[in-house]
Motif scaffolding. Sequence first.
Motif, PDB file in Angstrom:
ATOM      1  N   MET A   1       0.843  -1.204   0.000  1.00  0.00           N
ATOM      2  CA  MET A   1       0.000   0.000   0.000  1.00  0.00           C
ATOM      3  C   MET A   1       0.877   1.252   0.000  1.00  0.00           C
ATOM      4  O   MET A   1       0.528   2.262  -0.614  1.00  0.00           O
ATOM      5  CB  MET A   1      -0.906   0.006   1.236  1.00  0.00           C
ATOM      6  N   CYS A   2       2.016   1.167   0.705  1.00  0.00           N
ATOM      7  CA  CYS A   2       2.911   2.316   0.796  1.00  0.00           C
ATOM      8  C   CYS A   2       3.400   2.762  -0.573  1.00  0.00           C
ATOM      9  O   CYS A   2       3.646   3.937  -0.806  1.00  0.00           O
ATOM     10  CB  CYS A   2       4.120   1.973   1.674  1.00  0.00           C
ATOM     11  N   PHE A   3       3.558   1.813  -1.453  1.00  0.00           N
ATOM     12  CA  PHE A   3       4.012   2.113  -2.807  1.00  0.00           C
ATOM     13  C   PHE A   3       3.066   3.119  -3.472  1.00  0.00           C
ATOM     14  O   PHE A   3       3.478   3.954  -4.269  1.00  0.00           O
ATOM     15  CB  PHE A   3       4.088   0.814  -3.617  1.00  0.00           C
ATOM     16  N   LEU A   4       1.786   3.033  -3.124  1.00  0.00           N
ATOM     17  CA  LEU A   4       0.793   3.932  -3.711  1.00  0.00           C
ATOM     18  C   LEU A   4       0.943   5.375  -3.225  1.00  0.00           C
ATOM     19  O   LEU A   4       0.430   6.291  -3.847  1.00  0.00           O
ATOM     20  CB  LEU A   4      -0.623   3.436  -3.380  1.00  0.00           C
ATOM     21  N   SER A   5       1.603   5.534  -2.106  1.00  0.00           N
ATOM     22  CA  SER A   5       1.653   6.878  -1.529  1.00  0.00           C
ATOM     23  C   SER A   5       2.719   7.756  -2.182  1.00  0.00           C
ATOM     24  O   SER A   5       2.983   8.863  -1.710  1.00  0.00           O
ATOM     25  CB  SER A   5       1.861   6.804  -0.023  1.00  0.00           C
ATOM     26  N   GLY A   6       3.323   7.282  -3.265  1.00  0.00           N
ATOM     27  CA  GLY A   6       4.245   8.095  -4.056  1.00  0.00           C
ATOM     28  C   GLY A   6       5.409   8.635  -3.258  1.00  0.00           C
ATOM     29  O   GLY A   6       6.136   7.858  -2.657  1.00  0.00           O
ATOM     30  N   PRO A   7       5.558   9.956  -3.189  1.00  0.00           N
ATOM     31  CA  PRO A   7       6.730  10.521  -2.510  1.00  0.00           C
ATOM     32  C   PRO A   7       6.781  10.203  -1.012  1.00  0.00           C
ATOM     33  O   PRO A   7       7.840  10.317  -0.403  1.00  0.00           O
ATOM     34  CB  PRO A   7       6.587  12.016  -2.737  1.00  0.00           C
ATOM     35  N   ALA A   8       5.651   9.831  -0.433  1.00  0.00           N
ATOM     36  CA  ALA A   8       5.636   9.561   1.014  1.00  0.00           C
ATOM     37  C   ALA A   8       5.953   8.099   1.342  1.00  0.00           C
ATOM     38  O   ALA A   8       5.859   7.690   2.498  1.00  0.00           O
ATOM     39  CB  ALA A   8       4.276   9.923   1.586  1.00  0.00           C
ATOM     40  N   ALA A   9       6.332   7.322   0.318  1.00  0.00           N
ATOM     41  CA  ALA A   9       6.542   5.883   0.541  1.00  0.00           C
ATOM     42  C   ALA A   9       7.557   5.564   1.652  1.00  0.00           C
ATOM     43  O   ALA A   9       7.274   4.715   2.503  1.00  0.00           O
ATOM     44  CB  ALA A   9       6.946   5.204  -0.754  1.00  0.00           C
ATOM     45  N   PRO A  10       8.730   6.209   1.691  1.00  0.00           N
ATOM     46  CA  PRO A  10       9.681   5.870   2.766  1.00  0.00           C
ATOM     47  C   PRO A  10       9.099   6.086   4.163  1.00  0.00           C
ATOM     48  O   PRO A  10       9.238   5.232   5.039  1.00  0.00           O
ATOM     49  CB  PRO A  10      10.854   6.812   2.506  1.00  0.00           C
ATOM     50  N   ALA A  11       8.435   7.232   4.344  1.00  0.00           N
ATOM     51  CA  ALA A  11       7.821   7.521   5.646  1.00  0.00           C
ATOM     52  C   ALA A  11       6.749   6.485   5.956  1.00  0.00           C
ATOM     53  O   ALA A  11       6.620   6.004   7.095  1.00  0.00           O
ATOM     54  CB  ALA A  11       7.213   8.912   5.636  1.00  0.00           C
ATOM     55  N   CYS A  12       6.018   6.102   4.922  1.00  0.00           N
ATOM     56  CA  CYS A  12       4.939   5.118   5.083  1.00  0.00           C
ATOM     57  C   CYS A  12       5.503   3.768   5.517  1.00  0.00           C
ATOM     58  O   CYS A  12       4.986   3.124   6.423  1.00  0.00           O
ATOM     59  CB  CYS A  12       4.186   4.995   3.759  1.00  0.00           C
ATOM     60  N   VAL A  13       6.615   3.362   4.856  1.00  0.00           N
ATOM     61  CA  VAL A  13       7.230   2.067   5.189  1.00  0.00           C
ATOM     62  C   VAL A  13       7.704   2.059   6.638  1.00  0.00           C
ATOM     63  O   VAL A  13       7.504   1.081   7.372  1.00  0.00           O
ATOM     64  CB  VAL A  13       8.396   1.755   4.220  1.00  0.00           C
ATOM     65  N   LEU A  14       8.317   3.178   7.051  1.00  0.00           N
ATOM     66  CA  LEU A  14       8.767   3.261   8.441  1.00  0.00           C
ATOM     67  C   LEU A  14       7.588   3.137   9.406  1.00  0.00           C
ATOM     68  O   LEU A  14       7.673   2.455  10.433  1.00  0.00           O
ATOM     69  CB  LEU A  14       9.508   4.581   8.683  1.00  0.00           C
ATOM     70  N   THR A  15       6.485   3.779   9.039  1.00  0.00           N
ATOM     71  CA  THR A  15       5.291   3.694   9.900  1.00  0.00           C
ATOM     72  C   THR A  15       4.764   2.268   9.945  1.00  0.00           C
ATOM     73  O   THR A  15       4.338   1.789  10.994  1.00  0.00           O
ATOM     74  CB  THR A  15       4.183   4.644   9.385  1.00  0.00           C
ATOM     75  N   VAL A  16       4.803   1.590   8.790  1.00  0.00           N
ATOM     76  CA  VAL A  16       4.344   0.194   8.759  1.00  0.00           C
ATOM     77  C   VAL A  16       5.211  -0.668   9.679  1.00  0.00           C
ATOM     78  O   VAL A  16       4.700  -1.528  10.411  1.00  0.00           O
ATOM     79  CB  VAL A  16       4.378  -0.368   7.311  1.00  0.00           C
ATOM     80  N   ILE A  17       6.518  -0.407   9.659  1.00  0.00           N
ATOM     81  CA  ILE A  17       7.416  -1.187  10.527  1.00  0.00           C
ATOM     82  C   ILE A  17       7.034  -1.000  11.996  1.00  0.00           C
ATOM     83  O   ILE A  17       6.937  -1.963  12.752  1.00  0.00           O
ATOM     84  CB  ILE A  17       8.884  -0.779  10.280  1.00  0.00           C
ATOM     85  N   VAL A  18       6.795   0.274  12.359  1.00  0.00           N
ATOM     86  CA  VAL A  18       6.432   0.562  13.760  1.00  0.00           C
ATOM     87  C   VAL A  18       5.122  -0.132  14.127  1.00  0.00           C
ATOM     88  O   VAL A  18       5.026  -0.823  15.149  1.00  0.00           O
ATOM     89  CB  VAL A  18       6.318   2.093  13.986  1.00  0.00           C
ATOM     90  N   THR A  19       4.100   0.032  13.270  1.00  0.00           N
ATOM     91  CA  THR A  19       2.783  -0.534  13.607  1.00  0.00           C
ATOM     92  C   THR A  19       2.822  -2.068  13.637  1.00  0.00           C
ATOM     93  O   THR A  19       2.178  -2.692  14.471  1.00  0.00           O
ATOM     94  CB  THR A  19       1.695  -0.073  12.607  1.00  0.00           C
ATOM     95  N   THR A  20       3.609  -2.651  12.717  1.00  0.00           N
ATOM     96  CA  THR A  20       3.688  -4.122  12.695  1.00  0.00           C
ATOM     97  C   THR A  20       4.399  -4.650  13.938  1.00  0.00           C
ATOM     98  O   THR A  20       3.953  -5.631  14.549  1.00  0.00           O
ATOM     99  CB  THR A  20       4.423  -4.597  11.421  1.00  0.00           C
ATOM    100  N   ALA A  21       5.496  -3.968  14.303  1.00  0.00           N
ATOM    101  CA  ALA A  21       6.213  -4.377  15.520  1.00  0.00           C
ATOM    102  C   ALA A  21       5.292  -4.263  16.731  1.00  0.00           C
ATOM    103  O   ALA A  21       5.257  -5.145  17.596  1.00  0.00           O
ATOM    104  CB  ALA A  21       7.444  -3.515  15.706  1.00  0.00           C
ATOM    105  N   TRP A  22       4.520  -3.187  16.763  1.00  0.00           N
ATOM    106  CA  TRP A  22       3.587  -2.963  17.860  1.00  0.00           C
ATOM    107  C   TRP A  22       2.531  -4.071  17.887  1.00  0.00           C
ATOM    108  O   TRP A  22       2.147  -4.580  18.948  1.00  0.00           O
ATOM    109  CB  TRP A  22       2.938  -1.599  17.685  1.00  0.00           C
ATOM    110  N   CYS A  23       2.082  -4.450  16.717  1.00  0.00           N
ATOM    111  CA  CYS A  23       1.077  -5.517  16.585  1.00  0.00           C
ATOM    112  C   CYS A  23       1.611  -6.823  17.188  1.00  0.00           C
ATOM    113  O   CYS A  23       0.927  -7.511  17.942  1.00  0.00           O
ATOM    114  CB  CYS A  23       0.729  -5.695  15.120  1.00  0.00           C
TER     115      CYS A  23
END
Lengths: 49, 237
Positions: B198-220
């Motif tokens: 999904m982060c790939f869809l966010s265009g220029p915000a992809a790196p920030a999105c991936v980092l957020t996914v890492i945080v949320t997944t670790a939290w999960c």
Amino acid sequence: MKKSNWILLFWGITMPWLFRIQNDSIQKFAFLFYTIILIYAYYLIYKKK
Amino acid sequence: MTNKIQKAFSLNIFLFLFILSSCSKKMEAYSLDYSSDNSINSAENIKKIIEIFNADNLIKELFISAEKTINECKNLNSIKSFSIDIKELTTMKDTVELLKYIQKSNKNYLNDIISIIKSDLALQNEVRKKYSFVSKLTIENKRIIINKIYENYIVNKSIANNDIIKKSFMLTESDKCQDYLLKQNDRCDRNGTFGYFMCFLSGPAAPACVLTVIVTTAWCFEDAKEDYQECQKKKNI
């Protein structure tokens, strides 16, 4: 920065938090809402072209 | 404008793959951590199974107690008459159903159980890294073990030891905790993977999105672990 980029930045940072929503129906609604935002952002990008 | 977008996406693909590869080890570490937890838990459960079922006298006591338990339930007409909460009631009901089944069985259960447990332990060592597979297999094997007991034992005596029945409840509860943990871990894995794409869809915000996914997944994963520990605590109470 352009409006579309701001929207995408907002979308990219906040979207992963939707996965933490436990309630399925609320999560579905949220994803629908975020899809609309995404479509709008891409609409803004391609409209200017 | 189109060129700029294409460049931005090319850059994003590169960043996405770079972050994904650098973070995959971190995610794998999480998975392995839970893998070992599950393996230990499974091994403990298998030990309990051996403790409970490998001792012939204990098995006899368990099956001796079956008839009285069933009769008690029959006397009460409805299982709802028990003054215990719904969770315990369900377990009790299941156990009674299982014990009824035992009554109709033969006695060559022990060799089957031991061979199944041994094969299960060997499989655990062999495919230890694939935590969900191992754990699911273990749960499945536990069911096979229980089914084997039902299929292979005869009961014809009266009740004696309630502790044995309590131990069998503990095993059932443990399965529930483990099942829940597996479900949660699967959910975290699925959401994490889906999130990256999904982060790939966010265009220029992809790196920030991936980092957020890492945080949320670790939290999960952390949440799943906490839930599992709470479940275990409740089980012990």
